[in-house]
Design an enzyme around this catalytic site. Structure first.
Site, mmCIF file in Angstrom:
data_model
loop_
_atom_site.group_PDB
_atom_site.id
_atom_site.type_symbol
_atom_site.label_atom_id
_atom_site.label_comp_id
_atom_site.label_asym_id
_atom_site.label_seq_id
_atom_site.Cartn_x
_atom_site.Cartn_y
_atom_site.Cartn_z
ATOM 1 N N ASN A 155 0.878 -1.174 0.000
ATOM 2 C CA ASN A 155 0.000 0.000 0.000
ATOM 3 C C ASN A 155 0.911 1.218 0.000
ATOM 4 O O ASN A 155 1.429 1.620 1.044
ATOM 5 C CB ASN A 155 -0.899 -0.012 1.238
ATOM 6 N N THR A 156 1.148 1.781 -1.194
ATOM 7 C CA THR A 156 2.113 2.870 -1.310
ATOM 8 C C THR A 156 1.603 4.172 -0.697
ATOM 9 O O THR A 156 2.404 5.071 -0.427
ATOM 10 C CB THR A 156 2.483 3.110 -2.780
ATOM 11 N N CYS A 157 0.292 4.295 -0.502
ATOM 12 C CA CYS A 157 -0.228 5.501 0.156
ATOM 13 C C CYS A 157 0.141 5.511 1.638
ATOM 14 O O CYS A 157 0.481 6.546 2.204
ATOM 15 C CB CYS A 157 -1.745 5.580 -0.012
ATOM 16 N N GLY A 158 0.055 4.348 2.267
ATOM 17 C CA GLY A 158 0.382 4.259 3.687
ATOM 18 C C GLY A 158 1.766 3.718 3.959
ATOM 19 O O GLY A 158 2.144 3.542 5.114
ATOM 20 N N ASN A 159 2.543 3.425 2.874
ATOM 21 C CA ASN A 159 3.878 2.826 3.020
ATOM 22 C C ASN A 159 3.821 1.548 3.848
ATOM 23 O O ASN A 159 4.601 1.341 4.784
ATOM 24 C CB ASN A 159 4.861 3.823 3.653
#
Length: 211
Positions: free
Chosen positions: A177-181
Site C-alpha cells: 500500500n504505497t499511500c500508507g507505506n
C-alpha cells in the site's frame, strides 16, 4: 466543497449540484474508509466529512471511541478483532484447556511471524550482497519502489513511517500500500518459497506498470 462526478470518459454531470453530490461523495468516502487498513489520515478524512455535513464513522468500536476521548470504561473482547485469522487465534487461546496447549498455541503463531520477519531480513541481505546478474532477482531499489512508489529515499524521509504487516489469508504474494507505506508479507514455511514469491511480486507490479 463542490463535487462533480465523472464517467470513465471524463464527462462530468451537467446538472449543478446543490449539496447532493457532495453528500454522496462523503458517504462513499466514509464507507471506503471503513475497509482500508490505513491509520494515517483517517482522522482528517472523518473531520472533513463532519465539517461539510457528511456522515460520521459508524464503524468504530465503543472501546476505541472511549480510548480516543479518554472517557468511559475500556473492556476489549475477542469480538472486537476484525481480522478473521486473528479472531481464530484468540479463540484458540481462549479455549485452551491447559497451560501446555496455551503455550503451544502462542508459540505456533509467534514462531510463524518471527520466521517470516527473519526471512525478510535475510532476503534484503541477500539482495544487498548480490551482483544483480539475474533478472529474476530484485534490487533494493525494486523493493523500495514496490513498497513505497519511490526508487530512492526522499531527503526528508518517508511519511507516513513504513510499516510491515503479515498476510493471514493464505496468499503467496506480497501486497504493498504505497499511500500508507505498508508492506504486507506472505507467510511461507521455507525461505526459498518466500524469496521467490516476494521477488516475483515486487518485480511484476511496481510503478503502476510504468517500469
Amino acid at each position: 466543497m463542490l463535487v462533480k462526478f465523472t464517467d470513465d470518459s471524463g464527462n462530468t454531470e451537467h446538472a449543478i449540484g446543490a449539496g447532493g453530490p457532495k453528500r454522496e461523495f462523503l458517504q462513499l468516502l466514509i464507507h471506503d474508509l471503513q475497509y482500508r487498513r490505513i491509520s494515517e489520515g483517517k482522522g482528517r478524512v472523518i473531520a472533513v466529512s463532519l465539517i461539510h455535513g457528511g456522515p460520521g464513522p459508524q464503524f468504530l468500536s465503543r472501546n476505541l471511541v472511549n480510548y480516543i476521548v479518554g472517557t468511559g470504561e475500556i473492556s476489549p473482547s475477542i469480538e472486537d478483532a476484525s481480522d478473521p485469522d486473528i479472531y481464530k487465534m484468540l479463540q484458540k487461546i481462549k479455549m485452551a484447556s491447559s497451560l501446555n496447549i496455551l503455550s503451544d498455541t502462542i508459540g505456533e503463531n509467534g514462531t510463524m511471524l518471527l520466521r517470516t520477519a527473519a526471512y525478510c531480513a535475510d532476503h534484503l541481505l541477500d539482495i544487498e550482497a548480490s551482483d544483480k546478474t539475474s533478472t529474476c532477482d530484485p534490487s533494493l531499489e525494486d523493493i523500495l519502489m514496490f513498497a513505497t512508489g519511490l526508487r530512492a529515499l526522499p531527503p526528508l524521509g518517508l511519511q507516513p513511517r513504513p510499516t510491515i504487516c503479515f498476510r493471514h489469508d493464505g496468499s503467496l504474494l506480497p501486497v504493498a500500500n504505497t499511500c500508507g507505506n505498508i508492506l504486507t508479507l506472505p507467510i511461507h514455511k521455507t525461505y526459498d518459497n518466500f524469496r521467490f514469491c516476494v521477488s516475483f511480486g515486487s518485480l511484476n507490479s511496481p510503478g503502476l506498470g510504468q517500469y
